[in-house]
Design a protein around this motif. Structure first.
Motif, PDB file in Angstrom:
ATOM      1  N   PRO A   7       0.840  -1.210   0.000  1.00 43.29           N
ATOM      2  CA  PRO A   7       0.000   0.000   0.000  1.00 43.29           C
ATOM      3  C   PRO A   7       0.865   1.244   0.000  1.00 43.29           C
ATOM      4  CG  PRO A   7      -0.650  -1.532   1.744  1.00 43.29           C
ATOM      5  CD  PRO A   7       0.680  -1.969   1.240  1.00 43.29           C
ATOM      6  N   ARG A   9       1.109   4.010   1.773  1.00 41.85           N
ATOM      7  CA  ARG A   9       0.307   5.217   1.707  1.00 41.85           C
ATOM      8  C   ARG A   9       1.166   6.470   1.652  1.00 41.85           C
ATOM      9  NH1 ARG A   9      -4.877   5.958   3.267  1.00 41.85           N
ATOM     10  NH2 ARG A   9      -5.172   3.873   2.439  1.00 41.85           N
ATOM     11  N   ARG A  10       0.860   7.267   0.686  1.00 40.16           N
ATOM     12  CA  ARG A  10       1.620   8.485   0.454  1.00 40.16           C
ATOM     13  C   ARG A  10       1.229   9.548   1.472  1.00 40.16           C
ATOM     14  NH1 ARG A  10       2.069  13.342  -3.332  1.00 40.16           N
ATOM     15  NH2 ARG A  10       0.041  13.969  -2.595  1.00 40.16           N
ATOM     16  N   ARG A  12       0.197  13.057   2.726  1.00 40.47           N
ATOM     17  CA  ARG A  12      -0.636  14.090   2.133  1.00 40.47           C
ATOM     18  C   ARG A  12       0.181  15.348   1.864  1.00 40.47           C
ATOM     19  NH1 ARG A  12      -6.137  15.902   5.056  1.00 40.47           N
ATOM     20  NH2 ARG A  12      -6.566  17.819   3.936  1.00 40.47           N
ATOM     21  N   ASN A  49      -2.749   3.079  -6.792  1.00 40.00           N
ATOM     22  CA  ASN A  49      -1.980   2.216  -5.910  1.00 40.00           C
ATOM     23  C   ASN A  49      -0.481   2.470  -6.031  1.00 40.00           C
ATOM     24  OD1 ASN A  49      -1.892  -0.080  -4.037  1.00 40.00           O
ATOM     25  ND2 ASN A  49      -0.804  -1.071  -5.719  1.00 40.00           N
ATOM     26  N   GLY A  52       0.247   5.480  -4.149  1.00 39.69           N
ATOM     27  CA  GLY A  52      -0.044   5.361  -2.730  1.00 39.69           C
ATOM     28  C   GLY A  52      -1.185   6.260  -2.303  1.00 39.69           C
ATOM     29  N   VAL A  53      -2.195   6.284  -3.135  1.00 42.87           N
ATOM     30  CA  VAL A  53      -3.295   7.205  -2.949  1.00 42.87           C
ATOM     31  C   VAL A  53      -4.594   6.467  -3.304  1.00 42.87           C
ATOM     32  CG1 VAL A  53      -3.892   8.433  -5.076  1.00 42.87           C
ATOM     33  CG2 VAL A  53      -3.138   9.720  -3.077  1.00 42.87           C
ATOM     34  N   SER A  54      -5.733   6.980  -2.899  1.00 38.98           N
ATOM     35  CA  SER A  54      -6.984   6.290  -3.237  1.00 38.98           C
ATOM     36  C   SER A  54      -7.430   6.670  -4.649  1.00 38.98           C
ATOM     37  CB  SER A  54      -8.062   6.652  -2.230  1.00 38.98           C
ATOM     38  OG  SER A  54      -8.476   7.971  -2.446  1.00 38.98           O
TER      39      SER A  54
END
Lengths: 212, 212
Positions: A7, A9-10, A12, A49, A52-54
């Motif tokens: 995942p 996640r990046r 913000r 993906n 790393g973002v939705s």
DNA sequence: TGTACATCAGTGAACGCGCGTTCACTGATGTAC
DNA sequence: TGTACATCAGTGAACGCGCGTTCACTGATGTAC
């Protein structure tokens, strides 16, 4: 074996830096296109993906998927143009300059087959490329000028004009590139591009045909 | 506007004639490929609907979708070969014969752009086309013989051999065909194929280069 | 100096859709006894 | 000559999947008073 199981996640982006994600999306799309080679298999979810973002985050920066893909294509097209110009720098002989441009074109295509495919081989690739746009493109414009130069020094014929001859040169280079990309398992000779371009340009240099 | 709203249920084949549906499936697939031009958009459901049969019926005759598509491609490839041979019939001059073959190739491609796309431009088109298969193909074998003939009469050079020269000719014809198909909105001159092929063949006829 | 508020950069869940393919079934037709 | 049975050519409904896109929301950060 899920390769995309990370995942990651990046973080913000800070307040004013929203456009930062935009650049990352373009870069990730370019990367995915390069590895998969198929626009269809580069999905919104895969791009999101990779960054790393939705998935919906993409719609904050592009109206739809097509707009994102188109921007990536435009970037690649610029790179192709740059690669050709770079190769032609310092080549004094106008004939040699034409050949060198052709080699650079084919080399770019063969080294980036997936991007080349997206640019010129996918269905509807040139749909947005109108005559005026293409003619004003630096890549094609530069080729026309190179043909004119070779013609003015008397090195080649250019009938009926430099634009038509530039188109022909493009077709020849594109032929080698797209054939090697399209039928990759065939044992193409290493020097296919060299031979085809040389033979074609030799045809341009020979005396005008006497037919009627 | 649903164009496929006609179920038109097909009559069931009599006892021994199960293979009849097979032929109809191939024909319908070919037709759909021709109109849509995109393998992705030719779905099992669309094919079944075009024939007037339920989707699972297809699996009585083909193991999967790929097998059906592949069979259609093979058929088209045969038609392309036939079109070229037909064009070359009765052309005595070996140079003219080469040109005529090239024109026929480009004409077939431009007149059947979607099928040509499936044959040579879609991702993975030539994946199944190995060297031996292609060389034994009548189309490419015939081209090699045509080059040999032109070489033996002294009309053209063929270096290092006829096979390599045949590949180059293929690349040139393919270049015109795929460029016109790939960038359809560009105002290509009517005689682009003529000019490119003539110039290339003139390059083949000119004296051997003196370079080392 | 504190606080209400607007804004920005996203998220999570869900939407409807079409896809290839599978599974249990049907009903007509030929065949063996 | 009749009947049980096998075979053939399909059908109808459903499977799980991934797709692009939408919608209501969140929570940090800057700004106005």
């Amino acid at each position: 074996m899920k390769t995309s199981s990370t995942p990651a996640r990046r973080l913000r982006a800070p307040r004013g830096q929203g456009g930062q994600l935009r650049d990352e999306l373009v870069a990730a799309t370019e990367r995915l296109l390069a590895t998969t080679g198929d626009e269809e298999s580069v999905s919104i979810r895969a791009i999101a993906n990779a960054v790393g973002v939705s998935p919906p985050a993409i719609y904050l920066h592009f109206p739809d998927k097509d707009a994102l893909i188109f921007e990536v294509c435009a970037l690649r097209f610029g790179e192709l143009a740059d690669a050709i110009e770079e190769a032609a720098i310092g080549v004094a002989d106008p004939i040699e300059a034409l050949l060198v441009r052709g080699y650079a074109y084919v080399r770019f295509a063969v080294e980036h087959p997936e991007q080349y495919r997206v640019l010129f081989l996918r269905p509807g690739a040139g749909r947005k490329l109108t005559a005026d746009e293409l003619r004003s493109t630096s890549a094609f414009g530069n080729l026309i000028r190179a043909v004119e130069e070779a013609h003015q020094t008397g090195a080649i014929r250019a009938e009926p004009d430099a634009i038509a001859t530039a188109m022909e040169l493009w077709a020849v280079a594109h032929g080698v590139a797209s054939l090697v990309i399209g039928v990759p398992d065939f044992p193409w000779p290493e020097d296919l591009a060299d031979r085809v371009l040389q033979t074609y340009v030799r045809g341009l240099t020979s005396a005008a045909v006497s037919s009627s």
